[in-house]
Write a protein that holds these residues in place. Sequence first.
Motif, PDB file in Angstrom:
ATOM      1  N   TRP B 320     -18.582  34.408  36.661  1.00 57.93           N
ATOM      2  CA  TRP B 320     -18.870  35.567  35.799  1.00 57.93           C
ATOM      3  C   TRP B 320     -20.099  35.330  34.938  1.00 57.93           C
ATOM      4  N   LYS B 321     -20.283  34.056  34.505  1.00 62.16           N
ATOM      5  CA  LYS B 321     -21.482  33.751  33.701  1.00 62.16           C
ATOM      6  C   LYS B 321     -22.735  33.979  34.527  1.00 62.16           C
ATOM      7  N   ARG B 322     -22.687  33.472  35.765  1.00 64.51           N
ATOM      8  CA  ARG B 322     -23.841  33.627  36.648  1.00 64.51           C
ATOM      9  C   ARG B 322     -24.113  35.099  36.897  1.00 64.51           C
ATOM     10  N   ASN B 323     -23.034  35.854  37.167  1.00 62.74           N
ATOM     11  CA  ASN B 323     -23.203  37.275  37.459  1.00 62.74           C
ATOM     12  C   ASN B 323     -23.742  38.036  36.257  1.00 62.74           C
ATOM     13  N   LEU B 324     -23.237  37.686  35.081  1.00 65.13           N
ATOM     14  CA  LEU B 324     -23.711  38.318  33.858  1.00 65.13           C
ATOM     15  C   LEU B 324     -25.207  38.134  33.728  1.00 65.13           C
ATOM     16  N   PHE B 325     -25.640  36.867  33.890  1.00 68.93           N
ATOM     17  CA  PHE B 325     -27.054  36.576  33.771  1.00 68.93           C
ATOM     18  C   PHE B 325     -27.831  37.297  34.864  1.00 68.93           C
ATOM     19  N   ARG B 326     -27.270  37.251  36.048  1.00 70.54           N
ATOM     20  CA  ARG B 326     -27.980  37.794  37.191  1.00 70.54           C
ATOM     21  C   ARG B 326     -28.200  39.296  37.062  1.00 70.54           C
ATOM     22  N   PHE B 328     -27.695  41.247  34.331  1.00 68.02           N
ATOM     23  CA  PHE B 328     -28.178  41.812  33.064  1.00 68.02           C
ATOM     24  C   PHE B 328     -29.446  41.144  32.549  1.00 68.02           C
ATOM     25  N   VAL B 329     -29.865  40.048  33.133  1.00 70.57           N
ATOM     26  CA  VAL B 329     -31.126  39.430  32.741  1.00 70.57           C
ATOM     27  C   VAL B 329     -32.064  39.338  33.940  1.00 70.57           C
ATOM     28  N   SER B 330     -31.653  38.567  34.947  1.00 74.34           N
ATOM     29  CA  SER B 330     -32.521  38.326  36.094  1.00 74.34           C
ATOM     30  C   SER B 330     -33.055  39.610  36.706  1.00 74.34           C
ATOM     31  N   TRP B 331     -32.113  40.426  37.188  1.00 71.23           N
ATOM     32  CA  TRP B 331     -32.574  41.573  37.966  1.00 71.23           C
ATOM     33  C   TRP B 331     -33.342  42.597  37.149  1.00 71.23           C
ATOM     34  N   PRO B 332     -32.940  42.891  35.919  1.00 73.14           N
ATOM     35  CA  PRO B 332     -33.803  43.781  35.125  1.00 73.14           C
ATOM     36  C   PRO B 332     -35.225  43.236  34.985  1.00 73.14           C
ATOM     37  N   GLU B 398     -29.920  30.819  36.957  1.00 70.80           N
ATOM     38  CA  GLU B 398     -28.709  31.357  37.593  1.00 70.80           C
ATOM     39  C   GLU B 398     -27.801  30.219  38.049  1.00 70.80           C
ATOM     40  N   ASN B 399     -28.373  29.031  38.140  1.00 75.22           N
ATOM     41  CA  ASN B 399     -27.578  27.803  38.274  1.00 75.22           C
ATOM     42  C   ASN B 399     -26.630  27.837  39.463  1.00 75.22           C
ATOM     43  N   TYR B 400     -27.208  27.932  40.653  1.00 75.46           N
ATOM     44  CA  TYR B 400     -26.372  27.953  41.852  1.00 75.46           C
ATOM     45  C   TYR B 400     -25.844  26.572  42.164  1.00 75.46           C
ATOM     46  N   ARG B 401     -24.654  26.538  42.685  1.00 77.77           N
ATOM     47  CA  ARG B 401     -24.017  25.265  42.971  1.00 77.77           C
ATOM     48  C   ARG B 401     -24.631  24.614  44.209  1.00 77.77           C
ATOM     49  N   MET B 402     -24.948  25.444  45.197  1.00 80.47           N
ATOM     50  CA  MET B 402     -25.403  24.894  46.458  1.00 80.47           C
ATOM     51  C   MET B 402     -26.902  25.068  46.631  1.00 80.47           C
ATOM     52  N   GLU B 403     -27.518  24.065  47.222  1.00 84.12           N
ATOM     53  CA  GLU B 403     -28.925  24.132  47.566  1.00 84.12           C
ATOM     54  C   GLU B 403     -29.213  25.402  48.358  1.00 84.12           C
ATOM     55  N   GLU B 404     -28.309  25.728  49.282  1.00 83.22           N
ATOM     56  CA  GLU B 404     -28.552  26.846  50.183  1.00 83.22           C
ATOM     57  C   GLU B 404     -28.549  28.182  49.433  1.00 83.22           C
ATOM     58  N   TYR B 406     -29.058  28.596  46.256  1.00 84.99           N
ATOM     59  CA  TYR B 406     -30.221  28.558  45.376  1.00 84.99           C
ATOM     60  C   TYR B 406     -31.447  29.071  46.127  1.00 84.99           C
ATOM     61  N   GLU B 407     -31.635  28.525  47.300  1.00 87.35           N
ATOM     62  CA  GLU B 407     -32.810  28.867  48.079  1.00 87.35           C
ATOM     63  C   GLU B 407     -32.772  30.320  48.531  1.00 87.35           C
ATOM     64  N   ASN B 408     -31.602  30.737  49.001  1.00 83.62           N
ATOM     65  CA  ASN B 408     -31.497  32.117  49.485  1.00 83.62           C
ATOM     66  C   ASN B 408     -31.796  33.134  48.391  1.00 83.62           C
ATOM     67  N   HIS B 409     -31.326  32.845  47.187  1.00 79.68           N
ATOM     68  CA  HIS B 409     -31.585  33.804  46.121  1.00 79.68           C
ATOM     69  C   HIS B 409     -33.043  33.770  45.670  1.00 79.68           C
ATOM     70  N   LEU B 410     -33.640  32.612  45.758  1.00 76.14           N
ATOM     71  CA  LEU B 410     -35.064  32.527  45.435  1.00 76.14           C
ATOM     72  C   LEU B 410     -35.877  33.300  46.474  1.00 76.14           C
ATOM     73  N   ILE B 411     -35.477  33.160  47.712  1.00 74.97           N
ATOM     74  CA  ILE B 411     -36.178  33.867  48.782  1.00 74.97           C
ATOM     75  C   ILE B 411     -36.156  35.366  48.524  1.00 74.97           C
ATOM     76  N   ILE B 412     -34.967  35.894  48.191  1.00 75.41           N
ATOM     77  CA  ILE B 412     -34.874  37.341  47.958  1.00 75.41           C
ATOM     78  C   ILE B 412     -35.864  37.763  46.878  1.00 75.41           C
ATOM     79  N   LYS B 413     -35.877  36.992  45.782  1.00 70.51           N
ATOM     80  CA  LYS B 413     -36.751  37.368  44.669  1.00 70.51           C
ATOM     81  C   LYS B 413     -38.221  37.333  45.072  1.00 70.51           C
ATOM     82  N   LEU B 414     -38.616  36.255  45.744  1.00 68.13           N
ATOM     83  CA  LEU B 414     -40.032  36.113  46.080  1.00 68.13           C
ATOM     84  C   LEU B 414     -40.460  37.103  47.155  1.00 68.13           C
TER      85      LEU B 414
END
Lengths: 733, 733
Positions: B320-326, B328-332, B398-404, B406-414
């Motif tokens: 929920w913390k990650r989602n909150l940040f994601r 309400f902060v990240s995506w905006p 966003e502090n992802y637990r898994m390398e994968e 982490y990378e996938n979400h970075l890819i989407i953003k970039l």
Amino acid sequence: MNSAYRLFGKKLFKTKGLLVASSQVLKNTVPTSDCDVLVTFPMNTDTSTLMWLLDRLKSRTPELTVHVRHHSNTKGSVFHITATHERLLKGAEELAIRKPIKEEYGGGMKEFSYEDQECFAGVMDEEHFFASQERQSIINHMLNNLRAEKGEQLGNVKFLEGQAIVPLLESKNVISQVFPLHNHDDLVDLRLTWVQAFFRKQPLGKICDYFGVKIAMYFAYLGHYTMALSVPAFLGMVVWFFQGLDEVNDDVWAVVFALFNAFWATLYLEHWKRRSSELAYEWGTMDKKDELLEDPRPLFTGDLVQSPVTEKMDFYYPAWKRNLFRYFVSWPIICLCLCVVFAVMLLIFELQEWVNILVISETIPGFCRFFPKILLAVSIGVLDEVYKKIATWLNEKENYRMEESYENHLIIKLVLFQFVNSFLSLFYIAFYLQDMDRLSEQLAAILITRQVIGNIKESLLPYILWKARLYKVGYEMMSDKSPLTQEQRRKSVNVEAWITDKKNEKQDEEIDQNLDSSSDSESEKRRRTLSQELSLTQAEVESAMKKYEGTFEDYLEMFIQFGYVTLFSSAFPLAALCAIVNNIIEIRSDAFKLCVNHQRPFGQRVENIGTWQDALEVMGVVAVMVNCGLIFVSGQIQRMFTHSTALSALVIIVILEHVILALKFLIAYAIPDVPETIAQKKAKLEYLRREALKKLESQIGQSNSPDVKERIIHHQKSKVDAMCQVGKPNIIP
Amino acid sequence: MNSAYRLFGKKLFKTKGLLVASSQVLKNTVPTSDCDVLVTFPMNTDTSTLMWLLDRLKSRTPELTVHVRHHSNTKGSVFHITATHERLLKGAEELAIRKPIKEEYGGGMKEFSYEDQECFAGVMDEEHFFASQERQSIINHMLNNLRAEKGEQLGNVKFLEGQAIVPLLESKNVISQVFPLHNHDDLVDLRLTWVQAFFRKQPLGKICDYFGVKIAMYFAYLGHYTMALSVPAFLGMVVWFFQGLDEVNDDVWAVVFALFNAFWATLYLEHWKRRSSELAYEWGTMDKKDELLEDPRPLFTGDLVQSPVTEKMDFYYPAWKRNLFRYFVSWPIICLCLCVVFAVMLLIFELQEWVNILVISETIPGFCRFFPKILLAVSIGVLDEVYKKIATWLNEKENYRMEESYENHLIIKLVLFQFVNSFLSLFYIAFYLQDMDRLSEQLAAILITRQVIGNIKESLLPYILWKARLYKVGYEMMSDKSPLTQEQRRKSVNVEAWITDKKNEKQDEEIDQNLDSSSDSESEKRRRTLSQELSLTQAEVESAMKKYEGTFEDYLEMFIQFGYVTLFSSAFPLAALCAIVNNIIEIRSDAFKLCVNHQRPFGQRVENIGTWQDALEVMGVVAVMVNCGLIFVSGQIQRMFTHSTALSALVIIVILEHVILALKFLIAYAIPDVPETIAQKKAKLEYLRREALKKLESQIGQSNSPDVKERIIHHQKSKVDAMCQVGKPNIIP
């Protein structure tokens, strides 16, 4: 839905008392012991046929105990089948039934293992270790595994090598039915806590125990969906309340409500996915075996070759053959059929319009406007029957290996027809005639007739009928029209009902004819039968009950309803409210059906609601398109932005549609299908299993004395087994 | 792409020789033995820092053998890290590395088990049992598992309890780099069979062995995609050839080609999914552990709590913390950034149009039309840098637990940024200016400049540069400008190159400054360095090489290219052909990069191409919409059906779009993601495992003598282990 009341009217007391009376019969009948599953035969079955099957059962499935009985009521022979506790335990291992582990071995649930039976709690209690549903599933599994040898033949029925005998005989009507017996105590409990507990939560655990996961999943879905409906129902009421105040507001509200419904549908479906994965975890169907390792559907055939997977002889049917048939025969035929249905319906709609004009211009009398309606009803009825036959036949020919894929593909085929059947008239009014007022009226009419009245028919009427029948029979007995003893009189209510039922059961037609020809008057017939039937057993009564045809019809009803609620919600905002009222009754009337007047079905294990989930999701997408189409056709955008041309309105709507669809997919993508807690539980069990193995390995490695080793192995084994609650048994002593 | 050639021109011979020369250096350097992984430190690192880390390495990961070396070239300290065979074997079990089983135990591959090492073929061969990539992965895993204790601190870097020390120090630049050494023999082989074998199939197995699954998967994808492109390339040529014959035909062809591309994209992506599942099966990554059981990303933090899964102390960061940040902060923020980019680009496009008009009307001189172009290039460059920083920072938070993940979400953003960046100008021309001719020109220009020239720059130029350098240095030596011995002369080519490289490497900036200030002339400097560097080791050379930054840039390039080919194919039919030409070069130039002038990357295990698959599928859907939009805008429908208004043309196109999208989804739904053969193989292995267990259980049950039991257990165990080639080790002796 239930054909029992089609002839409601004059024949009320003479026909179709099954729904009402069988429960009563069941209550007072002699319980059948030493029997889990019945195999019944038509009345005139040769003794040689019975012997042929009995021989094979005795020799090839010696684990089954078969008693041949003659049922006095159906005049047919019946196999009463059960198995010893020992055999059931072995079957439980084959079916990987999950059972509780003793506390001292760690507790929890694990798939049963015959070798380690002492680890399971209550394994010695022959009466209660297996629930009745489990016993029946095991015996059904054994029956389905009775396979034919090369060149075997029974009458006209020729068997391929390795074919399942019982299901094939059933499909050829040599066997009338194979079904499990009800358990009276459980049934009474379910009636109290489920059928009659109208506003209480459904006892899903009990339903699952008694009827199996598949049926429990349906009721869980139905309950969840009904709860979810309360949101659009509330908003719909608000919209409906404020409608008609002023035109601009109406337009805005209609658009907002349509948008809201699109997102509600997505969120609700995603939430159900999560909920169903929780249930699947709870009911132990989340982690199924690989499809290729499951037993194939009994009617699946193919070349008998050495399986590349198991290296046993097994039917193999190459995927390319199935695909060839599917894409070059099945689907072209299905599409053609759908086109025919489409064309016929459109023609009748056109005819209706034409007749309407004639009626208005008074060229023809007013009652003529009903002719097209009748024509439509008749042709849909006929087309439905024909289409169902074709679709089932094609699906059979596609020869799916698994019961589940067979069913899913059949669902797709049947749902397409029902979609056209249910929605074409609405599409016709909305997009061809473009008459929004009529759409709204039509939708309200459909929802109220098809849903509310339909449901009252399903539940209230049977209840009234039952009461009326009791009263009538009681009156007759009091007025001494029949010369029954006191003892006979006590039973007469039930038996009377039972006989009347029987007359209308298809499978008993022959017996019916027999009775009809040999009896002169109804009271004579009753008297004669009663004297034979005083000792009616549970098995006899239940074999005369209706067979539960599966969840298809029930899901279909919900699917169509979901369509009415989402597709045209902007045209009739109260749709969701109507649906809620309907569903509250629906839950209990479906429960009534299962618990009171139908044969018990075999339990089936499913992981989710299968193709219905996909069908509902597609409906959600179609709903966005249809709602956007409605907004365009009803000219809401054009009115909201005055000065906008039709072209620019269309552009706005197309963009809006794409944005909504994109958001829908994004939401579905962002919400995980399995809740975090369930994912954690699964991971924890996998972890425990791995760790337990590692520890065990290293301890054995360090110890050298065989004695110590053995003790460690034994101790660890039990612990490890206890831990391995998910997945396959993967530890050996 | 490669910054090495930015300053091409006057400084050609003075700068950036890295790409060319390092391979040569590598060839002639002293191989570094007893070392698998290097940890390098900046030049001025305190001895106390080194000691601090060394202490912890020695005490907490005693399985690692660390040698501290001083590299004469970088003037920095370096840890040479390796491990004994014994330790590597244990690590192989932890990482579940799959190794071949001896023939007598059934053959095949199985995850390595330390306890049962005698079952594995060649386990005693310390030199060859592990491939170099496997050794390095194991050591890297051990390094990442060096965890901080409570309150530990090194200089300014404070550690949380349980935090991974090495990755954190690397992120704080206390450690410059952690990387594995190349293997010279394998590299030579790869250069021959891969880099230079231009029209031969790629040796995917070898690539996977040497660089790991992730990189091999990229090249497999690239090869597969290039092959698939041949279909639209051919059809595109046909369309292009017949274009301009007559207008009606042109329109029909354009529409047909657009439709064809929509289906081609779907079929190709589905086919790749199947192919990649085959590869994943072959490379043993198909059946990964549950995500929650994998090691978390080293930089993942959270509260140190007892894990609900493993019951060990572990970082926990609630979803929920990650989602909150994601949400309400990240995506905006991301959306805001994208809007800014969008606005800036649109403004510059408008400026360009305005300037163009002024130039045409000769109000301002002609060269002014380049100003907006330059402005665009500069602002995109700046925005790109800023956006990348923001996106990476947000993704980190966003502090992802898994390398994968982490990378996938970075890819989407970039990717979102790159999408706007790459396609906005084309959308602007197509839908705002609605100038189809200009669209076609622009697309051709982009494809040729960005792709073909870009690729030549990447591969042909480095080759020429390299040759030129060789020639120059040889010339200088011949003309005796430097007083070198014959021995020194032999090495000078390489060392010269190496020094020049070093000057331009970021990590070597300080050394550079040092050298620059202390030397007067170039020849002086060279002479001085040469005398120091005569014994350059492999470790020294490789630590001066460039780091391979991962597959992101390479995938991105393909993603954008796929966009050009599918989105605007109807505007420029030769796009696919250009792409093919580009990709044939791309494969080898990417291979060149990896095999010649970059540090070796650590192998990573992936199951598929991850988010890129989704990104490509989304692109396929967007392509349908864009192509339909282009058809509408270019008025093809209106011309094809004369008398049709814009409104009816739009309705036709919208319906067409919906039909195509529906078919696309149907096709994707109908094609199974895993081929039948792979599904069978998986099922077979699961079956073998289950059967082996059953047999073992029953044999043990029947035998009573402990001796016999043990022998059976041992015998069966090996057999069973051999059979369990897929999935987890799940048998104990």
